[in-house]
Motif scaffolding. Structure first.
Motif, PDB file in Angstrom:
ATOM      1  N   LYS A 111      19.418  21.069  48.666  1.00 58.16           N
ATOM      2  CA  LYS A 111      19.286  21.383  47.237  1.00 58.16           C
ATOM      3  C   LYS A 111      18.790  20.157  46.479  1.00 58.16           C
ATOM      4  CE  LYS A 111      22.718  25.085  47.184  1.00 58.16           C
ATOM      5  NZ  LYS A 111      23.977  25.604  46.592  1.00 58.16           N
ATOM      6  N   PHE A 112      17.489  19.884  46.663  1.00 54.24           N
ATOM      7  CA  PHE A 112      16.853  18.784  45.967  1.00 54.24           C
ATOM      8  C   PHE A 112      16.142  19.307  44.722  1.00 54.24           C
ATOM      9  CE2 PHE A 112      16.276  16.304  50.187  1.00 54.24           C
ATOM     10  CZ  PHE A 112      17.575  15.843  50.084  1.00 54.24           C
ATOM     11  N   GLN A 113      15.487  18.394  44.030  1.00 55.02           N
ATOM     12  CA  GLN A 113      14.684  18.748  42.868  1.00 55.02           C
ATOM     13  C   GLN A 113      13.515  19.644  43.301  1.00 55.02           C
ATOM     14  OE1 GLN A 113      12.492  15.482  41.237  1.00 55.02           O
ATOM     15  NE2 GLN A 113      12.183  16.455  39.263  1.00 55.02           N
ATOM     16  N   ARG A 240      11.880  19.537  54.404  1.00 59.81           N
ATOM     17  CA  ARG A 240      11.744  18.577  53.308  1.00 59.81           C
ATOM     18  C   ARG A 240      12.989  17.714  53.173  1.00 59.81           C
ATOM     19  NH1 ARG A 240      11.533  19.914  46.792  1.00 59.81           N
ATOM     20  NH2 ARG A 240      11.962  17.761  46.161  1.00 59.81           N
ATOM     21  N   TRP A 241      12.776  16.390  53.299  1.00 63.25           N
ATOM     22  CA  TRP A 241      13.837  15.421  53.037  1.00 63.25           C
ATOM     23  C   TRP A 241      13.518  14.541  51.839  1.00 63.25           C
ATOM     24  CZ3 TRP A 241      18.420  16.227  54.854  1.00 63.25           C
ATOM     25  CH2 TRP A 241      18.601  16.848  56.097  1.00 63.25           C
ATOM     26  N   GLU A 242      12.343  14.709  51.238  1.00 66.74           N
ATOM     27  CA  GLU A 242      11.989  13.942  50.038  1.00 66.74           C
ATOM     28  C   GLU A 242      12.750  14.495  48.842  1.00 66.74           C
ATOM     29  OE1 GLU A 242      10.225  11.308  49.365  1.00 66.74           O
ATOM     30  OE2 GLU A 242       9.582  10.908  51.407  1.00 66.74           O
ATOM     31  N   ARG A 243      13.521  13.646  48.195  1.00 67.06           N
ATOM     32  CA  ARG A 243      14.322  14.117  47.064  1.00 67.06           C
ATOM     33  C   ARG A 243      13.457  14.461  45.853  1.00 67.06           C
ATOM     34  NH1 ARG A 243      19.755  13.449  47.352  1.00 67.06           N
ATOM     35  NH2 ARG A 243      20.554  12.353  49.192  1.00 67.06           N
ATOM     36  N   LYS A 244      12.422  13.665  45.610  1.00 65.24           N
ATOM     37  CA  LYS A 244      11.581  13.878  44.434  1.00 65.24           C
ATOM     38  C   LYS A 244      10.489  14.894  44.739  1.00 65.24           C
ATOM     39  CE  LYS A 244      12.267   9.375  42.254  1.00 65.24           C
ATOM     40  NZ  LYS A 244      11.597   8.175  41.671  1.00 65.24           N
ATOM     41  N   LYS A 245      10.334  15.858  43.853  1.00 68.11           N
ATOM     42  CA  LYS A 245       9.320  16.893  44.047  1.00 68.11           C
ATOM     43  C   LYS A 245       7.917  16.284  44.039  1.00 68.11           C
ATOM     44  CE  LYS A 245       7.358  21.030  41.946  1.00 68.11           C
ATOM     45  NZ  LYS A 245       7.381  21.956  40.781  1.00 68.11           N
ATOM     46  N   ALA A 246       7.693  15.291  43.168  1.00 69.12           N
ATOM     47  CA  ALA A 246       6.368  14.686  43.065  1.00 69.12           C
ATOM     48  C   ALA A 246       5.971  13.997  44.366  1.00 69.12           C
ATOM     49  CB  ALA A 246       6.333  13.689  41.904  1.00 69.12           C
ATOM     50  N   MET A 247       6.930  13.368  45.036  1.00 71.52           N
ATOM     51  CA  MET A 247       6.606  12.700  46.304  1.00 71.52           C
ATOM     52  C   MET A 247       6.356  13.714  47.416  1.00 71.52           C
ATOM     53  SD  MET A 247       6.320   9.532  45.817  1.00 71.52           S
ATOM     54  CE  MET A 247       6.309   8.929  47.505  1.00 71.52           C
ATOM     55  N   PHE A 248       7.083  14.828  47.388  1.00 70.57           N
ATOM     56  CA  PHE A 248       6.810  15.878  48.373  1.00 70.57           C
ATOM     57  C   PHE A 248       5.411  16.451  48.150  1.00 70.57           C
ATOM     58  CE2 PHE A 248       6.948  20.386  49.682  1.00 70.57           C
ATOM     59  CZ  PHE A 248       7.201  20.198  51.033  1.00 70.57           C
ATOM     60  N   GLN A 249       5.016  16.621  46.887  1.00 69.82           N
ATOM     61  CA  GLN A 249       3.665  17.091  46.577  1.00 69.82           C
ATOM     62  C   GLN A 249       2.627  16.092  47.078  1.00 69.82           C
ATOM     63  OE1 GLN A 249       2.437  20.079  44.712  1.00 69.82           O
ATOM     64  NE2 GLN A 249       0.687  19.242  45.818  1.00 69.82           N
ATOM     65  N   ALA A 250       2.936  14.802  46.985  1.00 71.43           N
ATOM     66  CA  ALA A 250       2.014  13.779  47.487  1.00 71.43           C
ATOM     67  C   ALA A 250       1.829  13.906  48.996  1.00 71.43           C
ATOM     68  CB  ALA A 250       2.526  12.392  47.122  1.00 71.43           C
ATOM     69  N   HIS A 251       2.887  14.207  49.720  1.00 67.42           N
ATOM     70  CA  HIS A 251       2.774  14.406  51.166  1.00 67.42           C
ATOM     71  C   HIS A 251       1.910  15.629  51.487  1.00 67.42           C
ATOM     72  CE1 HIS A 251       5.346  11.267  52.736  1.00 67.42           C
ATOM     73  NE2 HIS A 251       6.309  11.589  51.903  1.00 67.42           N
ATOM     74  N   VAL A 252       2.061  16.696  50.721  1.00 71.74           N
ATOM     75  CA  VAL A 252       1.244  17.895  50.945  1.00 71.74           C
ATOM     76  C   VAL A 252      -0.231  17.592  50.679  1.00 71.74           C
ATOM     77  CG1 VAL A 252       0.838  20.287  50.220  1.00 71.74           C
ATOM     78  CG2 VAL A 252       3.181  19.419  50.375  1.00 71.74           C
ATOM     79  N   ASP A 253      -0.514  16.870  49.594  1.00 74.50           N
ATOM     80  CA  ASP A 253      -1.897  16.496  49.283  1.00 74.50           C
ATOM     81  C   ASP A 253      -2.493  15.604  50.373  1.00 74.50           C
ATOM     82  OD1 ASP A 253      -1.772  17.929  46.930  1.00 74.50           O
ATOM     83  OD2 ASP A 253      -1.250  16.196  45.694  1.00 74.50           O
ATOM     84  N   MET A 254      -1.696  14.656  50.868  1.00 71.38           N
ATOM     85  CA  MET A 254      -2.177  13.778  51.929  1.00 71.38           C
ATOM     86  C   MET A 254      -2.481  14.568  53.200  1.00 71.38           C
ATOM     87  SD  MET A 254      -3.005  10.790  53.091  1.00 71.38           S
ATOM     88  CE  MET A 254      -2.318   9.430  52.137  1.00 71.38           C
TER      89      MET A 254
END
Length: 270
Positions: A111-113, A240-254
């Motif tokens: 249950k992350f952001q 997903r283990w990235e707490r911040k949604k923006a950083m998870f989005q960065a991984h998807v873009d990469m």
């Protein structure tokens, strides 16, 4: 200079490191991109923790790798380079925008952001809405909470398409989950044809012309499923283990950038 590259060839690695933005030095020397990029790729591919990056992959600290990825995200460098690669692929004839494929995929997470409970999958996670060209190369993506229906991200995902001056595809394949009169009208207003099967309701209105449905053309939607599998090849996107949604989005873009970059045939002077 030769570097131990992860997932990319040496030529592709050097090209990508040169295109991504570099911070401006203020108080001390800034590590170049080609010394930190491999650490970011290692985390994306293996799904390990940032502090588990081995020294043989990146001689700098893991905090430097995380901060550099965050810097690329803030400056929009990942999306910008991704669009540049799409333009290069289009010039080489690798993109077919006569037909697009739209599909969603759930990435399970605590249950992350930016997460929500999906009743369909009976799991908590984040939805990835993905638009590909006819043969499966990713063109645009969007992340949303797992409890949001795929339809709520469909229009925004299609609107994100950028390939040079081109802003739309000619036709769109999608499954029954995207069967919506409002969505069809939105695509028709943009000049995009739809190839979406109808859901069967017991009391569905039968008047009027039925929506167009080409079964032979619909078979290309399987390439979107394959692209989702390509994304899950990167273990950072499998759970997903990235707490911040923006950083998870960065991984998807990469990940989308790397998939397109591996298809591009490098030419001197590009």
């Amino acid at each position: 200079m030769e570097h131990a590259t992860c997932f990319l060839g040496q030529t592709q690695y050097d090209w990508l490191a040169g295109k991504l933005p570099t911070p401006v030095a203020k108080t001390k020397a800034v590590a170049p991109n080609n010394q930190l990029l491999n650490g970011v790729l290692f985390v994306l591919k293996t799904g390990c923790r940032w502090q588990d990056i081995p020294a043989s992959i990146c001689a700098h600290g893991y905090v430097s790798c995380w901060r550099r990825l965050n810097f690329w995200r803030e400056k929009g460098g990942l999306k910008l380079v991704w669009q540049q690669v799409l333009v290069l692929l289009d010039k080489q004839g690798e993109l077919d925008l006569s037909l697009g494929n739209l599909d969603g995929s759930l990435v399970q997470a605590p249950k992350f952001q930016g997460t929500g409970f999906s009743k369909k999958h009976q799991r908590t996670g984040t939805n990835i809405s993905l638009l590909t060209e006819k043969h499966g190369l990713p063109l645009a993506n969007m992340t949303a909470k797992g409890n949001r229906h795929d339809m709520l991200s469909a229009e925004a995902t299609v609107a994100k398409l950028r390939v040079g001056a081109k802003r739309r595809i000619q036709g769109l394949n999608a499954d029954k989950g995207y069967d919506s009169a409002a969505f069809r009208r939105h695509l028709r207003a943009r000049g995009i044809g739809t190839n979406i099967p109808e859901r069967q309701y017991k009391h569905r209105r039968k008047r009027g012309r039925k929506p167009h449905m080409d079964k032979a053309q619909f078979k290309f939607r399987a390439f979107a499923e394959r692209t989702n599998a390509w994304l899950k090849y990167f273990r950072k996107l499998r759970y997903r283990w990235e707490r911040k949604k923006a950083m998870f989005q960065a991984h998807v873009d990469m990940a989308c950038l790397l998939i397109c970059l591996r298809r591009w045939r490098y030419e001197m002077g590009s």
